[in-house]
Design a protein around this motif. Structure first.
Motif, PDB file in Angstrom:
ATOM      1  N   ASP A 108       1.348  -7.802 -15.126  1.00 18.90           N
ATOM      2  CA  ASP A 108       1.913  -9.044 -14.601  1.00 18.90           C
ATOM      3  C   ASP A 108       3.370  -9.240 -14.995  1.00 18.90           C
ATOM      4  O   ASP A 108       4.027 -10.144 -14.483  1.00 18.90           O
ATOM      5  N   ASP A 109       3.891  -8.391 -15.879  1.00 18.46           N
ATOM      6  CA  ASP A 109       5.289  -8.529 -16.297  1.00 18.46           C
ATOM      7  C   ASP A 109       6.194  -7.504 -15.612  1.00 18.46           C
ATOM      8  O   ASP A 109       7.362  -7.358 -15.971  1.00 18.46           O
ATOM      9  N   GLN A 110       5.654  -6.765 -14.633  1.00 19.52           N
ATOM     10  CA  GLN A 110       6.457  -5.882 -13.786  1.00 19.52           C
ATOM     11  C   GLN A 110       6.307  -6.351 -12.338  1.00 19.52           C
ATOM     12  O   GLN A 110       5.291  -6.947 -11.971  1.00 19.52           O
ATOM     13  N   TYR A 111       7.314  -6.053 -11.514  1.00 23.23           N
ATOM     14  CA  TYR A 111       7.384  -6.663 -10.188  1.00 23.23           C
ATOM     15  C   TYR A 111       7.719  -5.648  -9.109  1.00 23.23           C
ATOM     16  O   TYR A 111       8.234  -4.553  -9.387  1.00 23.23           O
ATOM     17  N   VAL A 112       7.436  -6.037  -7.870  1.00 21.86           N
ATOM     18  CA  VAL A 112       7.761  -5.213  -6.714  1.00 21.86           C
ATOM     19  C   VAL A 112       8.224  -6.117  -5.578  1.00 21.86           C
ATOM     20  O   VAL A 112       7.732  -7.246  -5.423  1.00 21.86           O
ATOM     21  N   ILE A 113       9.199  -5.631  -4.815  1.00 22.84           N
ATOM     22  CA  ILE A 113       9.703  -6.339  -3.632  1.00 22.84           C
ATOM     23  C   ILE A 113       9.378  -5.477  -2.427  1.00 22.84           C
ATOM     24  O   ILE A 113       9.803  -4.319  -2.346  1.00 22.84           O
ATOM     25  N   ALA A 139       0.826  -1.214   0.000  1.00 22.21           N
ATOM     26  CA  ALA A 139       0.000   0.000   0.000  1.00 22.21           C
ATOM     27  C   ALA A 139       0.854   1.255   0.000  1.00 22.21           C
ATOM     28  O   ALA A 139       0.470   2.279  -0.578  1.00 22.21           O
ATOM     29  N   GLY A 140       2.028   1.191   0.625  1.00 21.42           N
ATOM     30  CA  GLY A 140       2.907   2.339   0.666  1.00 21.42           C
ATOM     31  C   GLY A 140       3.725   2.526  -0.596  1.00 21.42           C
ATOM     32  O   GLY A 140       4.389   3.554  -0.769  1.00 21.42           O
ATOM     33  N   VAL A 141       3.700   1.536  -1.477  1.00 19.40           N
ATOM     34  CA  VAL A 141       4.436   1.587  -2.742  1.00 19.40           C
ATOM     35  C   VAL A 141       3.524   2.003  -3.896  1.00 19.40           C
ATOM     36  O   VAL A 141       3.962   2.635  -4.859  1.00 19.40           O
ATOM     37  N   THR A 142       2.257   1.661  -3.807  1.00 18.35           N
ATOM     38  CA  THR A 142       1.312   1.828  -4.909  1.00 18.35           C
ATOM     39  C   THR A 142       1.266   3.240  -5.490  1.00 18.35           C
ATOM     40  O   THR A 142       1.241   3.401  -6.727  1.00 18.35           O
ATOM     41  N   PRO A 143       1.277   4.303  -4.666  1.00 21.21           N
ATOM     42  CA  PRO A 143       1.244   5.644  -5.278  1.00 21.21           C
ATOM     43  C   PRO A 143       2.433   5.918  -6.195  1.00 21.21           C
ATOM     44  O   PRO A 143       2.286   6.603  -7.214  1.00 21.21           O
ATOM     45  N   GLN A 177       2.579   6.716 -10.241  1.00 22.35           N
ATOM     46  CA  GLN A 177       3.266   7.867 -10.819  1.00 22.35           C
ATOM     47  C   GLN A 177       4.238   7.463 -11.926  1.00 22.35           C
ATOM     48  O   GLN A 177       4.415   8.182 -12.903  1.00 22.35           O
ATOM     49  N   LEU A 178       4.862   6.298 -11.768  1.00 27.76           N
ATOM     50  CA  LEU A 178       5.839   5.831 -12.745  1.00 27.76           C
ATOM     51  C   LEU A 178       5.199   5.026 -13.872  1.00 27.76           C
ATOM     52  O   LEU A 178       5.887   4.585 -14.792  1.00 27.76           O
ATOM     53  N   ALA A 179       3.861   4.842 -13.800  1.00 27.94           N
ATOM     54  CA  ALA A 179       3.113   4.076 -14.802  1.00 27.94           C
ATOM     55  C   ALA A 179       3.609   2.635 -14.884  1.00 27.94           C
ATOM     56  O   ALA A 179       3.630   2.031 -15.966  1.00 27.94           O
ATOM     57  N   LEU A 180       3.994   2.077 -13.739  1.00 21.14           N
ATOM     58  CA  LEU A 180       4.398   0.670 -13.678  1.00 21.14           C
ATOM     59  C   LEU A 180       3.165  -0.162 -13.342  1.00 21.14           C
ATOM     60  O   LEU A 180       2.485   0.084 -12.335  1.00 21.14           O
ATOM     61  N   THR A 181       2.887  -1.163 -14.167  1.00 21.35           N
ATOM     62  CA  THR A 181       1.690  -1.960 -13.979  1.00 21.35           C
ATOM     63  C   THR A 181       1.830  -3.285 -14.704  1.00 21.35           C
ATOM     64  O   THR A 181       2.734  -3.461 -15.535  1.00 21.35           O
TER      65      THR A 181
END
Length: 270
Positions: free
Chosen positions: A62-67, A48-52, A56-60
């Protein structure tokens, strides 16, 4: 080798000291994505703290990731979990009890971005942490939560001087069984012993069939060193700690000077 993945810390790396993303940073990230480079935000924050910032970076997709949670959860931006390492109820109780014994403001985060604390007088840093990460904040004693309550990480928070005094005692009590890291001047974080940003990056690289030489990692703090050790090109921000800089091959400009956008263009987009 050409860079195929850029792992980015958020606080004091992606963000300026006023918690903004500079236009030059946004432009460099979006140019990297347009060239097929994976840009992975790697942070101690919950999702939730990463989503904004993802927005903003237009990252979205299933082929992009977050840790998130310093490596406790790795997932695609469509919610597909790559790896997850949680701490059980016994660990949660031990972390809470130690904080009470050492008089440290203490909180834990579950995998759904909720913050729990047994502190009845909630420290300002915990309130700030919840607000910054758009997280729920619940005041609960361990006995008020179910026996299968699991956490992604625990955190001792507060003034830098308080944590400086307590850090060695925390390490002596927990470091033989947990991953203990000074995630920032105001945070000591506790996680599963197999969890760190580096292990998460290694897991993701295996899924994406990437070699270390194809990975660039950028950060500023002690919790970024583990991913520096995995990446072929570790980059410390100019505003980073001396410890982080000692583990980097490149020192970028500061987060307020546009150092991140510059280093992405120089090493990943040339």
């Amino acid at each position: 080798m050409k860079i195929r993945m850029i792992a980015l810390d958020i606080d004091d790396t992606l963000l300026t000291s006023t918690r903004k993303i500079l236009p030059s940073t946004k432009s460099a990230v979006q140019d990297a994505v347009a060239r097929g480079i994976k840009v992975v935000l790697c942070t101690g924050r919950p999702l939730a703290g990463v989503t904004p910032y993802l927005t903003q970076l237009a990252l979205t997709g299933d082929d992009q990731y977050v840790i998130t949670y310093n490596g406790a959860v790795t997932e695609s931006l469509a919610g597909r979990v790559v790896a997850k390492h949680l701490l059980d109820n016994a660990a949660y109780r031990e972390i809470t009890a130690l904080g009470q014994r050492l008089n440290l403001p203490t909180n834990v985060l579950d995998e759904h971005s909720n913050i729990f604390t047994a502190d009845r007088d909630v420290d300002w840093w915990i309130v700030e942490q919840a607000a910054e990460n758009q997280a729920g904040l619940f005041i609960r004693d361990p006995d008020e939560l179910p026996g299968d309550f699991a956490i992604a990480k625990g955190a001792y928070v507060g003034k830098e001087s308080l944590l400086d005094q307590a850090e060695q005692a925390v390490r002596q009590a927990l470091e033989d069984r947990f991953y203990v890291v000074r995630a920032g001047r105001n945070f000591i974080e506790i996680m599963d012993p197999h969890v760190n940003k580096g292990q998460a990056l290694r897991d993701l690289a295996r899924v994406l069939d990437l070699t270390p030489d194809e990975i660039m990692a950028v950060g500023d703090e002690g919790n970024d060193i583990a991913m520096f050790d995995v990446a072929g090109l570790p980059v410390a921000m100019g505003n980073g700690t001396a410890e982080a800089k000692a583990h980097a091959k490149v020192i970028a400009g500061t987060n307020d000077e546009g150092g991140l956008g510059e280093v992405i263009r120089q090493y990943a987009l040339q």
